[in-house]
Design a protein around this motif. Structure first.
Motif, mmCIF file in Angstrom:
data_model
loop_
_atom_site.group_PDB
_atom_site.id
_atom_site.type_symbol
_atom_site.label_atom_id
_atom_site.label_comp_id
_atom_site.label_asym_id
_atom_site.label_seq_id
_atom_site.Cartn_x
_atom_site.Cartn_y
_atom_site.Cartn_z
ATOM 1 N N MET A 1 1.364 -1.034 -0.216
ATOM 2 C CA MET A 1 0.476 -0.037 0.072
ATOM 3 C C MET A 1 0.971 1.498 -0.186
ATOM 4 O O MET A 1 0.790 2.236 -0.918
ATOM 5 C CB MET A 1 -0.653 -0.102 1.000
ATOM 6 N N PHE A 2 2.068 1.510 0.809
ATOM 7 C CA PHE A 2 2.970 2.041 0.455
ATOM 8 C C PHE A 2 4.209 2.514 0.283
ATOM 9 O O PHE A 2 4.528 0.673 0.703
ATOM 10 C CB PHE A 2 3.327 3.364 2.444
ATOM 11 N N ARG A 3 5.037 3.068 -0.540
ATOM 12 C CA ARG A 3 6.344 2.448 -0.561
ATOM 13 C C ARG A 3 7.053 3.572 -0.191
ATOM 14 O O ARG A 3 8.232 2.735 -0.746
ATOM 15 C CB ARG A 3 6.152 2.760 -2.165
ATOM 16 N N HIS A 4 6.969 4.381 0.296
ATOM 17 C CA HIS A 4 7.878 5.685 1.342
ATOM 18 C C HIS A 4 7.225 5.994 1.796
ATOM 19 O O HIS A 4 6.083 6.794 1.920
ATOM 20 C CB HIS A 4 8.318 7.013 0.424
ATOM 21 N N GLU A 28 6.754 -5.366 6.701
ATOM 22 C CA GLU A 28 5.788 -5.532 6.013
ATOM 23 C C GLU A 28 5.239 -5.538 4.331
ATOM 24 O O GLU A 28 4.813 -5.816 3.634
ATOM 25 C CB GLU A 28 4.189 -5.479 6.884
ATOM 26 N N MET A 29 5.174 -3.689 4.235
ATOM 27 C CA MET A 29 4.935 -3.190 3.329
ATOM 28 C C MET A 29 6.294 -3.471 1.902
ATOM 29 O O MET A 29 5.814 -2.899 1.181
ATOM 30 C CB MET A 29 4.268 -2.188 3.244
ATOM 31 N N ASN A 30 6.703 -3.908 2.293
ATOM 32 C CA ASN A 30 8.637 -3.800 1.858
ATOM 33 C C ASN A 30 8.490 -1.710 0.970
ATOM 34 O O ASN A 30 9.023 -1.320 0.233
ATOM 35 C CB ASN A 30 8.076 -4.427 0.426
ATOM 36 N N ALA A 31 8.433 -1.107 1.894
ATOM 37 C CA ALA A 31 8.375 0.128 1.962
ATOM 38 C C ALA A 31 9.982 0.845 1.398
ATOM 39 O O ALA A 31 10.524 0.173 3.050
ATOM 40 C CB ALA A 31 7.625 0.950 2.663
#
Length: 145
Positions: A1-4, A28-31
């Protein structure tokens, strides 16, 4: 969902806990995470301009060193979780505006921060910086208690 995710921190216990939780979310989000420390400029009333300059230089050297050390500890924690992490120190009088402007300039899609830091009396309710970031941000703000 979020990347940065932008994670502003001041090194306080609550901010450090919020940063750790933000790192877990990023993992968890690989951000990607950018850790931000905003160093407030030196303020002092002085009659002697040489004394003022000396105190100002000492303050700025100490603040920069403290910010870098704090961010290094947080970056190590991010690395332990496998999170790509950058650090940034910015000197500014307006912490909340700096946080929001930095999130915009880095194209962050989330700001994750603590409700309180080391703001003293002005943070009695939710925290003047956190409340101001929420009011000014153009992206979601995740506030940890």
């Amino acid at each position: 969902m979020f990347r940065h995710i932008l994670v502003p921190t001041d090194g306080s216990k609550m901010a450090s806990q919020a940063a750790a939780r933000a790192m877990a979310l990023a993992a968890e989000m690989n951000a990607e995470v950018t850790l931000l420390a905003v160093a407030e400029p030196f303020r002092m009333l002085a009659i002697d301009s040489d004394e003022y300059r000396n105190q100002q230089q000492e303050h700025e050297k100490s603040a920069a060193s403290n910010c870098k050390a704090m961010l290094s500890r947080q970056k190590l924690r991010a690395s332990d979780k496998g999170v790509l992490c950058k650090t940034l120190v910015i000197k500014s009088n307006d912490i909340a505006k700096t946080i929001v402007d930095t999130a915009d300039s880095l194209d962050c899609d989330l700001i994750a921060m603590a409700t309180h830091g080391r703001s003293g009396l002005s943070s009695l309710l939710m925290g003047s910086v956190a409340a101001s970031v929420i009011a000014k941000a153009h992206i979601p703000v995740l506030v940890y208690r």
